[in-house]
Write an enzyme that holds these catalytic residues in place. Structure first.
Site, short mmCIF file in Angstrom:
data_model
loop_
_atom_site.label_atom_id
_atom_site.label_comp_id
_atom_site.label_asym_id
_atom_site.label_seq_id
_atom_site.Cartn_x
_atom_site.Cartn_y
_atom_site.Cartn_z
N THR A 130 0.82 -1.21 0.00
CA THR A 130 0.00 0.00 0.00
C THR A 130 0.86 1.26 0.00
OG1 THR A 130 -1.47 1.30 1.43
CG2 THR A 130 -0.13 -0.33 2.52
N TYR A 173 -2.06 -0.35 10.64
CA TYR A 173 -2.18 -0.91 9.28
C TYR A 173 -0.93 -0.58 8.46
CZ TYR A 173 -3.85 -1.41 4.43
OH TYR A 173 -3.97 -1.75 3.10
N1 LIG Z 1 -8.44 -1.65 -2.63
C1 LIG Z 1 -7.47 -0.77 -2.49
O1 LIG Z 1 -7.65 0.39 -2.85
C2 LIG Z 1 -6.14 -1.17 -1.91
C3 LIG Z 1 -5.14 -0.18 -1.80
C4 LIG Z 1 -3.91 -0.54 -1.26
C5 LIG Z 1 -3.66 -1.84 -0.88
N2 LIG Z 1 -4.66 -2.76 -0.97
C6 LIG Z 1 -4.36 -4.15 -0.57
O2 LIG Z 1 -4.84 -5.02 -1.58
C7 LIG Z 1 -5.30 -6.24 -1.00
C8 LIG Z 1 -6.71 -6.55 -1.48
O3 LIG Z 1 -7.57 -5.47 -1.10
P1 LIG Z 1 -9.11 -5.47 -1.49
O4 LIG Z 1 -9.50 -4.05 -1.69
O5 LIG Z 1 -9.38 -6.46 -2.56
O6 LIG Z 1 -9.74 -5.92 -0.11
P2 LIG Z 1 -10.90 -7.00 0.21
O7 LIG Z 1 -11.24 -6.78 1.65
O8 LIG Z 1 -11.98 -6.94 -0.79
O9 LIG Z 1 -10.13 -8.38 0.06
C9 LIG Z 1 -9.36 -8.95 1.10
C10 LIG Z 1 -9.81 -10.38 1.28
O10 LIG Z 1 -9.01 -10.96 2.32
C11 LIG Z 1 -9.84 -11.79 3.10
N3 LIG Z 1 -9.26 -11.89 4.43
C12 LIG Z 1 -9.23 -10.96 5.41
N4 LIG Z 1 -8.63 -11.43 6.50
C13 LIG Z 1 -8.25 -12.70 6.19
C14 LIG Z 1 -7.58 -13.71 6.93
N5 LIG Z 1 -7.19 -13.53 8.19
N6 LIG Z 1 -7.34 -14.89 6.33
C15 LIG Z 1 -7.75 -15.11 5.04
N7 LIG Z 1 -8.41 -14.19 4.32
C16 LIG Z 1 -8.65 -12.99 4.89
C17 LIG Z 1 -11.20 -11.10 3.12
O11 LIG Z 1 -12.27 -11.99 3.42
C18 LIG Z 1 -11.28 -10.53 1.70
O12 LIG Z 1 -11.95 -11.41 0.84
C19 LIG Z 1 -5.14 -6.07 0.50
O13 LIG Z 1 -3.93 -6.69 0.88
C20 LIG Z 1 -5.05 -4.58 0.71
O14 LIG Z 1 -4.30 -4.25 1.86
C21 LIG Z 1 -5.89 -2.45 -1.48
#
Ligand SMILES: NC(=O)c1ccc[n+]([C@@H]2O[C@H](COP(=O)([O-])OP(=O)(O)OC[C@H]3O[C@@H](n4cnc5c(N)ncnc54)[C@H](O)[C@@H]3O)[C@@H](O)[C@H]2O)c1
Length: 361
Positions: A130, A173
């Protein structure tokens, strides 16, 4: 690495927003995808259902917690490569429960790295990090322009924040993701794990279960479509470079395919300067799409919130040879149309029930 038809790839967080879109792409290319997800984000079981309905038994759901090293070790068996997206994803939740945030984001990433090192040496990994690893950028001087904050430094304003910027973890985070990001890079250095890191700005698009805590573009649209007010923390002039999830999937797949050339590197990834937009400007565009301006309420700034963040994506663009990204206005319109269709399906009761995937303990 070539993505060979029939090979199995692991997508942790594959039921989530970015993970489900990525899994769909990989499946469309003939791969098998093992989706490891605890389904703890509300609503994501619908994404798993969607994947299964499109790709049948080439989707292998593994419902497990990242904090279970034995389950992770089993999940990497036979995989040709892995994308690690599962995480505790919200800054707000990390402040409410830093121990769980630490266990999932750092402990879970460590468990995956160890599983790959021991069970699948040589299998490549792409990690979702991130832009929060760069902190709140409080040392940068901004002017609060009409269209949102902009840096006074013209080079920074033109290109955005590059990978040269010092790391400065803020909030639990930021610390857990940042430490995981560094562990991934060090496993590349110390153990030769072919791994790369994508430090992402705001990603938006179809299948996003946006909430006030994470996924703000979808969240704003969902509230506006429901005729509910939006809460802006701060003055709304915060600027973000937003990026469509389809472009993000292109970047992840290109990273895996070019892993021999990019292992050990981190890339800033987002919409870049062409897709930098303030919250207020994006809300005004939602008003144009819906034909009605959303109601907006203001609240205090949130901890660690960046006034401005725009990724300098030149390194990623050069290393990954990607097509041009979708413009944010077109992307917003597409997401609004998808969310409206979801609302209609929910109202008509035509959404399919979730499947009952294998549970691994
Ligand atoms: N969406 C964004 O804008 C963004 C920006 C920067 C970084 N990220 C990173 O990208 C990744 C995906 O983000 P996203 O937006 O798709 O989020 P999301 O919440 O839709 O997806 C994350 C998934 O991880 C699963 N999860 C959570 N805790 C868990 C655990 N303990 N064990 C197994 N599964 C678990 C959740 O059920 C979910 O399906 C994350 O690592 C997030 O930190 C996202």
């Amino acid at each position: 690495m070539r993505l060979a038809e029939g090979s199995t790839l692991l997508v942790t967080g594959g039921a989530g927003f970015i993970g489900a879109n990525l899994a769909d792409r990989l499946l469309a290319r003939g791969c098998r995808v093992r989706v490891l997800d605890s389904l703890e984000r509300p609503g994501v079981e619908r994404n798993l259902d969607w994947l299964a309905s499109r790709h049948g038994d080439r989707v292998e759901p593994v419902i497990a917690d990242l904090c279970d090293p034995a389950a992770i070790a089993r999940a990497v068996q036979g995989v040709a490569g892995a994308f690690h997206l599962a995480a505790q994803v919200a800054v707000t939740t990390s402040l409410a429960d830093p121990a769980r945030d630490f266990a999932v984001n750092l402990g879970g990433t460590f468990a995956l790295l160890e599983a790959l090192r021991r069970e699948r040496p040589g299998a490549p990994l792409v990690f979702a990090s991130t832009n929060k690893v760069y902190g709140d950028l409080a040392d940068i001087a901004f002017h609060p322009g009409k269209d949102g904050y902009a840096p006074l430094d013209p080079a920074l304003a033109r290109h955005g924040v590059s990978e040269e910027r010092s790391l400065d973890f803020h909030t639990p985070y930021g610390c857990s993701k940042g430490a995981a990001d560094q562990y991934v890079l060090d496993y590349a250095r110390s153990f030769g794990l072919p791994a790369a890191v994508m430090r992402m700005s705001c990603i938006y698009g179809e299948r996003q279960m946006g909430t006030e805590d994470q996924g703000w573009v979808a969240h704003f649209l969902i509230r506006a479509l429901a005729g509910e007010p939006l809460t802006l923390y701060g003055d709304g002039r915060q600027v973000r470079d937003v990026c469509d999830v389809a472009d993000t999937c292109d970047a992840y797949i290109a990273a895996l395919e070019r892993i021999e050339a990019i292992a050990g590197r981190s890339f800033n990834w987002g919409g870049g300067p062409d897709n930098a937009v303030s919250l207020l400007t994006l809300i005004a565009e939602i008003g144009r799409i819906n034909g009605e301006a959303p109601r907006v309420e203001f609240a205090d700034w949130r901890a660690g919130d960046q006034r401005w963040f725009v990724a300098d994506t030149r390194a990623a663009d050069a290393a990954l040879a990607l097509p041009p990204r979708k413009g944010w206005r077109a992307g917003l319109r597409d997401l609004a149309a998808w969310l409206a269709a979801e609302r209609r399906a929910a109202a008509a009761g035509t959404m399919r029930p979730a499947p009952s995937p294998e549970r691994v303990s």
